[in-house]
Write a protein that holds these residues in place. Structure first.
Motif, PDB file in Angstrom:
ATOM      1  N   LEU A 103      16.467 -76.799  56.098  1.00  0.00           N
ATOM      2  CA  LEU A 103      16.492 -78.097  56.776  1.00  0.00           C
ATOM      3  C   LEU A 103      15.956 -78.031  58.200  1.00  0.00           C
ATOM      4  CD1 LEU A 103      19.923 -79.458  55.506  1.00  0.00           C
ATOM      5  CD2 LEU A 103      17.636 -79.878  54.605  1.00  0.00           C
ATOM      6  N   SER A 104      15.512 -76.862  58.632  1.00  0.00           N
ATOM      7  CA  SER A 104      15.033 -76.735  60.009  1.00  0.00           C
ATOM      8  C   SER A 104      13.538 -77.005  60.076  1.00  0.00           C
ATOM      9  CB  SER A 104      15.328 -75.347  60.562  1.00  0.00           C
ATOM     10  OG  SER A 104      14.425 -74.400  60.000  1.00  0.00           O
ATOM     11  N   GLY A 105      13.065 -77.260  61.287  1.00  0.00           N
ATOM     12  CA  GLY A 105      11.632 -77.366  61.514  1.00  0.00           C
ATOM     13  C   GLY A 105      11.021 -75.991  61.691  1.00  0.00           C
ATOM     14  N   VAL A 106       9.718 -75.997  61.967  1.00  0.00           N
ATOM     15  CA  VAL A 106       9.019 -74.747  62.251  1.00  0.00           C
ATOM     16  C   VAL A 106       8.928 -74.594  63.764  1.00  0.00           C
ATOM     17  CG1 VAL A 106       6.862 -73.478  62.022  1.00  0.00           C
ATOM     18  CG2 VAL A 106       7.697 -74.891  60.117  1.00  0.00           C
ATOM     19  N   TYR A 107       9.400 -73.463  64.245  1.00  0.00           N
ATOM     20  CA  TYR A 107       9.414 -73.224  65.678  1.00  0.00           C
ATOM     21  C   TYR A 107       8.537 -72.035  66.031  1.00  0.00           C
ATOM     22  CZ  TYR A 107      13.279 -76.492  65.751  1.00  0.00           C
ATOM     23  OH  TYR A 107      14.048 -77.626  65.610  1.00  0.00           O
TER      24      TYR A 107
END
Length: 120
Positions: A103-107
């Motif tokens: 569920l996280s974005g790409v960092y």
């Protein structure tokens, strides 16, 4: 998540050197990766980049001499540098776009830098 760059050192002009950058920690996937460099008194510049699909992009100054590659199983990216020139002297940094969970974005993450010195 950490990126650990290694492989820098002192090399004579014309010689090869291989840089490695290993990502560790809670990693779901690694997207685009790249190598940048910063010479004394200059801005950081892109050296080579690779998408998750394998497409590559190189700075004109290193085309034909440097090759970026990745081992997805090891979460590691490499930079093979051949025919090194004194003007390649710089601190080299690796960069990677990393997703840590579903569920996280790409960092963006950066390695600590590894010094490459090419003597003439």
């Amino acid at each position: 998540v950490q990126l650990q760059a290694s492989g820098g050192g002192l090399v004579q002009a014309g010689g090869p050197l291989r840089l490695s950058c290993a990502a560790s920690g809670s990693i779901l996937s690694v997207g685009a990766v790249g190598w940048y460099r910063q010479a004394p008194g200059k801005q950081r510049e892109l050296v080579a980049a690779m998408t998750s699909g394998g497409s590559t992009n190189y700075a004109d100054s290193v085309k034909g001499r440097f090759t970026i590659s990745r081992d997805n199983a090891k979460n590691t990216v490499y930079l093979q540098m051949n025919s090194l020139k004194p003007e390649d002297t710089a601190v080299y940094y690796c960069n990677a776009g990393i997703r840590t969970h579903r569920l996280s974005g790409v960092y963006d993450y950066w390695g600590q830098g590894t010094l490459v010195t090419v003597s003439s």
